[in-house]
Design a protein around this motif. Structure first.
Motif, mmCIF file in Angstrom:
data_model
loop_
_atom_site.group_PDB
_atom_site.id
_atom_site.type_symbol
_atom_site.label_atom_id
_atom_site.label_comp_id
_atom_site.label_asym_id
_atom_site.label_seq_id
_atom_site.Cartn_x
_atom_site.Cartn_y
_atom_site.Cartn_z
ATOM 1 N N MET A 58 14.556 18.733 -95.296
ATOM 2 C CA MET A 58 14.678 17.321 -94.154
ATOM 3 C C MET A 58 16.348 17.385 -94.611
ATOM 4 O O MET A 58 16.718 16.927 -95.172
ATOM 5 N N THR A 59 16.898 15.930 -93.795
ATOM 6 C CA THR A 59 17.995 16.137 -93.589
ATOM 7 C C THR A 59 17.985 14.237 -94.230
ATOM 8 O O THR A 59 17.091 14.063 -93.983
ATOM 9 N N GLN A 60 18.277 13.844 -95.150
ATOM 10 C CA GLN A 60 18.834 13.014 -95.937
ATOM 11 C C GLN A 60 20.173 12.152 -95.379
ATOM 12 O O GLN A 60 20.962 12.044 -94.252
ATOM 13 N N ARG A 61 19.375 10.882 -94.938
ATOM 14 C CA ARG A 61 20.438 9.686 -94.867
ATOM 15 C C ARG A 61 20.870 8.280 -95.032
ATOM 16 O O ARG A 61 19.892 7.970 -96.287
ATOM 17 N N ILE A 62 22.195 8.455 -95.068
ATOM 18 C CA ILE A 62 22.535 7.507 -96.470
ATOM 19 C C ILE A 62 23.195 6.348 -95.170
ATOM 20 O O ILE A 62 24.430 6.521 -94.793
ATOM 21 N N VAL A 63 22.886 5.270 -95.829
ATOM 22 C CA VAL A 63 23.881 4.444 -94.379
ATOM 23 C C VAL A 63 24.707 3.454 -95.690
ATOM 24 O O VAL A 63 24.810 3.545 -96.575
ATOM 25 N N ILE A 64 25.736 3.395 -95.128
ATOM 26 C CA ILE A 64 27.077 2.911 -95.684
ATOM 27 C C ILE A 64 27.704 1.777 -94.027
ATOM 28 O O ILE A 64 28.138 2.343 -93.152
ATOM 29 N N THR A 65 27.563 0.625 -95.459
ATOM 30 C CA THR A 65 28.214 -0.553 -94.372
ATOM 31 C C THR A 65 29.757 -0.641 -94.894
ATOM 32 O O THR A 65 29.872 -0.525 -96.381
ATOM 33 N N GLY A 66 29.876 -1.291 -94.217
ATOM 34 C CA GLY A 66 31.553 -1.197 -94.100
ATOM 35 C C GLY A 66 32.504 -0.355 -94.782
ATOM 36 O O GLY A 66 33.063 0.462 -95.293
ATOM 37 N N ALA A 67 31.768 0.669 -93.657
ATOM 38 C CA ALA A 67 32.003 1.892 -93.610
ATOM 39 C C ALA A 67 33.696 1.771 -92.670
ATOM 40 O O ALA A 67 34.629 3.067 -92.963
ATOM 41 N N ALA A 68 34.470 1.185 -92.731
ATOM 42 C CA ALA A 68 36.186 0.885 -91.690
ATOM 43 C C ALA A 68 36.745 0.912 -93.312
ATOM 44 O O ALA A 68 37.949 0.875 -92.764
ATOM 45 N N GLY A 69 36.560 0.142 -94.064
ATOM 46 C CA GLY A 69 37.379 -0.302 -94.732
ATOM 47 C C GLY A 69 38.094 1.026 -96.218
ATOM 48 O O GLY A 69 37.733 1.646 -95.596
ATOM 49 N N GLY A 70 38.265 0.215 -96.686
ATOM 50 C CA GLY A 70 39.143 0.919 -98.065
ATOM 51 C C GLY A 70 38.413 2.344 -98.995
ATOM 52 O O GLY A 70 38.463 3.403 -98.654
ATOM 53 N N VAL A 71 36.895 1.441 -99.572
ATOM 54 C CA VAL A 71 36.456 2.717 -100.049
ATOM 55 C C VAL A 71 36.016 3.331 -99.414
ATOM 56 O O VAL A 71 35.165 3.973 -98.963
ATOM 57 N N GLY A 72 34.958 2.286 -97.872
ATOM 58 C CA GLY A 72 34.035 3.154 -97.333
ATOM 59 C C GLY A 72 34.789 4.486 -96.445
ATOM 60 O O GLY A 72 34.454 5.637 -96.058
ATOM 61 N N THR A 73 35.578 4.125 -96.178
ATOM 62 C CA THR A 73 36.896 5.278 -95.462
ATOM 63 C C THR A 73 36.729 6.967 -96.564
ATOM 64 O O THR A 73 37.595 8.050 -96.607
ATOM 65 N N LEU A 74 37.550 5.991 -97.224
ATOM 66 C CA LEU A 74 37.497 7.295 -98.930
ATOM 67 C C LEU A 74 35.765 7.855 -99.400
ATOM 68 O O LEU A 74 36.122 9.186 -99.531
#
Length: 266
Positions: free
Chosen positions: A1-17
């Motif tokens: 089964m595919t695991q789905r992880i949501v990242i908020t603020g994904a366009a920010g510095g930490v999210g991009t990294l």
């Protein structure tokens, strides 16, 4: 089964990294931000959603089917109280409430060392669960985020882990980060550990690499499976003169400066 992880603020510095470092076979990353998130590259299993963390119906829909949320969204520096209150505090409550309604079992919340910034620098490591002494409205918002995480665990049973991040950049950008840096690779290692840790309940951990000059304990993070591999010391020679005197006095360093006092009365 595919695991789905949501990242908020994904366009920010930490999210991009984190985006490329958390990608793996059998996992979908659902990337949320009010700013544009780069579209998927060929073969990249991501879903991009333009959305504010303050939008409860939208967040409820975006979190449907998620296995965990990494909540990075919000202002990452000091700002006017009204913005901090709406985006950082109300936004965190919205993410937790949306997770509860959507049946998401785990939320990892980005807290900050600035939740404890007015603690004096000591000789030893700052312990896990150091009592809050925020240095700014931004720091207050991180204290509130931790309190909301505690509430949503105790009242609703969510697993909530708050990460007091020291500073996550490709490499340290100031002398203090020889102590407080969290390398991007170690950030991913920490997030993987927190996603996988069995039944953590409510925890507060320091988000730093295993720096030779480290100010913060890693005991609680290691107890949850984190094994850091990086040390900021290799960058020491590049940081000559990038020092603030307040770094020797307070854990929050320059965030404790009078320059960040609240605006005077009109």
């Amino acid at each position: 089964m595919t695991q789905r992880i949501v990242i908020t603020g994904a366009a920010g510095g930490v999210g991009t990294l984190l985006r490329p470092r958390l990608a793996r076979q059998g996992r979908t990353l659902r990337l949320l931000d009010v700013a544009p998130v780069p579209e998927p590259a060929e073969g990249e299993d991501v879903e991009c959603v333009r959305l504010s963390v303050t939008d409860l119906p939208g967040m409820r829909e975006a979190l449907a089917g998620a296995d965990a949320v990494i909540h990075l969204g919000g202002l990452s520096v000091e700002g006017p109280w009204e913005q901090i209150l709406d985006i950082n505090i109300n936004g965190t409550r919205t993410v937790l409430e949306a997770a509860r309604r959507a049946g998401v079992p785990r939320v990892i919340v980005a807290s900050s060392s600035h939740a404890v910034g007015f603690h004096p620098r000591g000789e030893g490591e700052a312990p896990d669960y150091l009592f809050p002494r925020p240095d700014t409205y931004y720091g207050v918002s991180k204290v509130a985020a931790e309190a909301l995480g505690s509430l949503y665990h105790d009242r609703y049973g969510l697993d909530v882990i708050c990460v007091r991040i020291g500073g996550c950049f490709e490499k340290p950008i100031a002398t203090r980060q020889l102590a407080t840096w969290l390398s991007p690779d170690d950030c991913a290692r920490l997030m993987e550990a927190l996603i996988a840790a069995p039944s953590p309940g409510f925890r507060v951990v320091w988000g730093v690499s295993d720096n030779a000059r480290r100010w913060f304990s890693l005991d609680e993070a290691r107890a949850l499976g984190y094994e850091p591999e990086d040390d900021a010391e290799r960058f020491a020679g590049e940081l000559e003169g990038r020092h603030d005197p307040l770094d020797e006095i307070y854990l929050g360093g320059a965030f404790c400066s009078p320059e960040l006092d609240a605006d005077p009365d009109d």
